[in-house]
Design a protein around this motif. Sequence first.
Motif, mmCIF file in Angstrom:
data_model
loop_
_atom_site.group_PDB
_atom_site.id
_atom_site.type_symbol
_atom_site.label_atom_id
_atom_site.label_comp_id
_atom_site.label_asym_id
_atom_site.label_seq_id
_atom_site.Cartn_x
_atom_site.Cartn_y
_atom_site.Cartn_z
ATOM 1 N N THR A 83 0.853 -1.189 0.000
ATOM 2 C CA THR A 83 0.000 0.000 0.000
ATOM 3 C C THR A 83 0.892 1.243 0.000
ATOM 4 N N GLU A 84 0.518 2.238 -0.784
ATOM 5 C CA GLU A 84 1.235 3.512 -0.798
ATOM 6 C C GLU A 84 1.012 4.215 0.539
ATOM 7 N N ALA A 85 2.043 4.896 1.018
ATOM 8 C CA ALA A 85 1.960 5.601 2.295
ATOM 9 C C ALA A 85 0.814 6.609 2.304
ATOM 10 N N SER A 86 0.635 7.321 1.216
ATOM 11 C CA SER A 86 -0.432 8.325 1.160
ATOM 12 C C SER A 86 -1.809 7.676 1.286
ATOM 13 N N GLU A 87 -1.978 6.509 0.685
ATOM 14 C CA GLU A 87 -3.256 5.794 0.782
ATOM 15 C C GLU A 87 -3.498 5.344 2.222
ATOM 16 N N ALA A 88 -2.457 4.832 2.883
ATOM 17 C CA ALA A 88 -2.594 4.399 4.274
ATOM 18 C C ALA A 88 -2.967 5.578 5.171
ATOM 19 N N ALA A 89 -2.343 6.733 4.943
ATOM 20 C CA ALA A 89 -2.665 7.934 5.725
ATOM 21 C C ALA A 89 -4.122 8.331 5.508
ATOM 22 N N ASN A 90 -4.593 8.233 4.283
ATOM 23 C CA ASN A 90 -5.996 8.546 3.999
ATOM 24 C C ASN A 90 -6.940 7.573 4.685
ATOM 25 N N ILE A 91 -6.588 6.297 4.704
ATOM 26 C CA ILE A 91 -7.402 5.280 5.383
ATOM 27 C C ILE A 91 -7.472 5.581 6.883
ATOM 28 N N MET A 92 -6.323 5.937 7.471
ATOM 29 C CA MET A 92 -6.291 6.248 8.901
ATOM 30 C C MET A 92 -7.175 7.457 9.205
ATOM 31 N N ALA A 93 -7.118 8.469 8.363
ATOM 32 C CA ALA A 93 -7.941 9.663 8.562
ATOM 33 C C ALA A 93 -9.426 9.335 8.386
ATOM 34 N N GLU A 94 -9.739 8.610 7.333
ATOM 35 C CA GLU A 94 -11.135 8.273 7.041
ATOM 36 C C GLU A 94 -11.772 7.468 8.164
ATOM 37 N N HIS A 95 -11.029 6.515 8.719
ATOM 38 C CA HIS A 95 -11.568 5.629 9.756
ATOM 39 C C HIS A 95 -11.242 6.108 11.174
ATOM 40 N N GLN A 96 -10.562 7.243 11.277
ATOM 41 C CA GLN A 96 -10.213 7.856 12.556
ATOM 42 C C GLN A 96 -9.427 6.895 13.452
ATOM 43 N N ILE A 97 -8.373 6.308 12.875
ATOM 44 C CA ILE A 97 -7.519 5.400 13.631
ATOM 45 C C ILE A 97 -6.065 5.870 13.555
ATOM 46 N N ARG A 98 -5.326 5.587 14.592
ATOM 47 C CA ARG A 98 -3.939 6.020 14.699
ATOM 48 C C ARG A 98 -2.941 4.895 14.450
ATOM 49 N N ARG A 99 -3.457 3.668 14.419
ATOM 50 C CA ARG A 99 -2.606 2.495 14.226
ATOM 51 C C ARG A 99 -3.271 1.585 13.206
ATOM 52 N N LEU A 100 -2.465 1.041 12.324
ATOM 53 C CA LEU A 100 -3.015 0.246 11.232
ATOM 54 C C LEU A 100 -2.201 -1.042 11.079
ATOM 55 N N PRO A 101 -2.831 -2.200 11.328
ATOM 56 C CA PRO A 101 -2.108 -3.466 11.118
ATOM 57 C C PRO A 101 -1.789 -3.670 9.635
ATOM 58 N N VAL A 102 -0.623 -4.234 9.387
ATOM 59 C CA VAL A 102 -0.196 -4.565 8.026
ATOM 60 C C VAL A 102 -0.261 -6.085 7.903
ATOM 61 N N VAL A 103 -0.976 -6.551 6.900
ATOM 62 C CA VAL A 103 -1.207 -7.988 6.752
ATOM 63 C C VAL A 103 -0.882 -8.468 5.349
ATOM 64 N N GLU A 104 -0.521 -9.730 5.274
ATOM 65 C CA GLU A 104 -0.459 -10.464 4.005
ATOM 66 C C GLU A 104 -1.499 -11.552 4.143
ATOM 67 N N GLY A 105 -2.569 -11.437 3.369
ATOM 68 C CA GLY A 105 -3.730 -12.288 3.599
ATOM 69 C C GLY A 105 -4.344 -11.837 4.911
ATOM 70 N N ASP A 106 -4.414 -12.739 5.888
ATOM 71 C CA ASP A 106 -4.861 -12.319 7.217
ATOM 72 C C ASP A 106 -3.757 -12.526 8.261
ATOM 73 N N ARG A 107 -2.517 -12.724 7.773
ATOM 74 C CA ARG A 107 -1.357 -12.899 8.650
ATOM 75 C C ARG A 107 -0.734 -11.543 8.967
ATOM 76 N N LEU A 108 -0.628 -11.238 10.255
ATOM 77 C CA LEU A 108 -0.038 -9.978 10.696
ATOM 78 C C LEU A 108 1.456 -9.981 10.407
ATOM 79 N N ILE A 109 1.940 -8.936 9.696
ATOM 80 C CA ILE A 109 3.377 -8.840 9.413
ATOM 81 C C ILE A 109 3.988 -7.535 9.906
ATOM 82 N N GLY A 110 3.141 -6.601 10.370
ATOM 83 C CA GLY A 110 3.678 -5.341 10.853
ATOM 84 C C GLY A 110 2.591 -4.404 11.316
ATOM 85 N N MET A 111 3.022 -3.194 11.687
ATOM 86 C CA MET A 111 2.099 -2.158 12.154
ATOM 87 C C MET A 111 2.618 -0.815 11.670
#
Length: 144
Positions: A83-111
Motif C-alpha cells: 500500500t502507498e503511504a499516502s493511501e494508508a494515511a488517507n485510510i487512517m484519517a477516514e476511519h479515525q484510527i492512529r494504528r493500522l495493522p499490516v497484513v499479508e492475507g490475514d497474517r499480521l506482518i507489521g504495524m
Amino acid sequence: MTKIRDMMTKDIETCSLLDNVYEVALKMKEHNVGSIPIVDGEKIVGMMTDRDIVLRCIAEKHPASSKVEDIMSQHLITVGPDTEASEAANIMAEHQIRRLPVVEGDRLIGMITLGDFAIRDSLGRQAYVALENISESNFRNKPF
C-alpha cells in the motif's frame, strides 16, 4: 512513492485469544504501547487498545480476568505491505484510527502508526493531515 513495507514496524508484540485483559494491559505497560494485536496463530483476529480496556472493561465493571475476545475490537481496518503511504494515511484519517495493522492475507506482518509518518520528513504532512482529520472529527462528535 513510499510503500508501507518500507516504514512499518515489523517486530510486533501480540497476545492470543487465550490471554485475558490483565495480561494485555501488562504487555502494553511493558512495551509502552497503546494497542496490542490479538492473533490466533499468525492470523490477526482483533486489536485491544487502551481505550477498549477503559470503555469496554473497566467502565462496564468487567474483571481484569475477562477474556480478550469479549473486550477487543473485532472490526479491523488493515493494509497490505505494498500500500502507498499516502493511501494508508488517507485510510487512517477516514476511519479515525492512529494504528493500522499490516497484513499479508490475514497474517499480521507489521504495524504502521501516525508516528511512523511523522518521523519521515517527506511524509510528515500526511501524518499532520491524518491526525487533524482524526482529532477534528473526534472533537466535533464529543460533548464536553
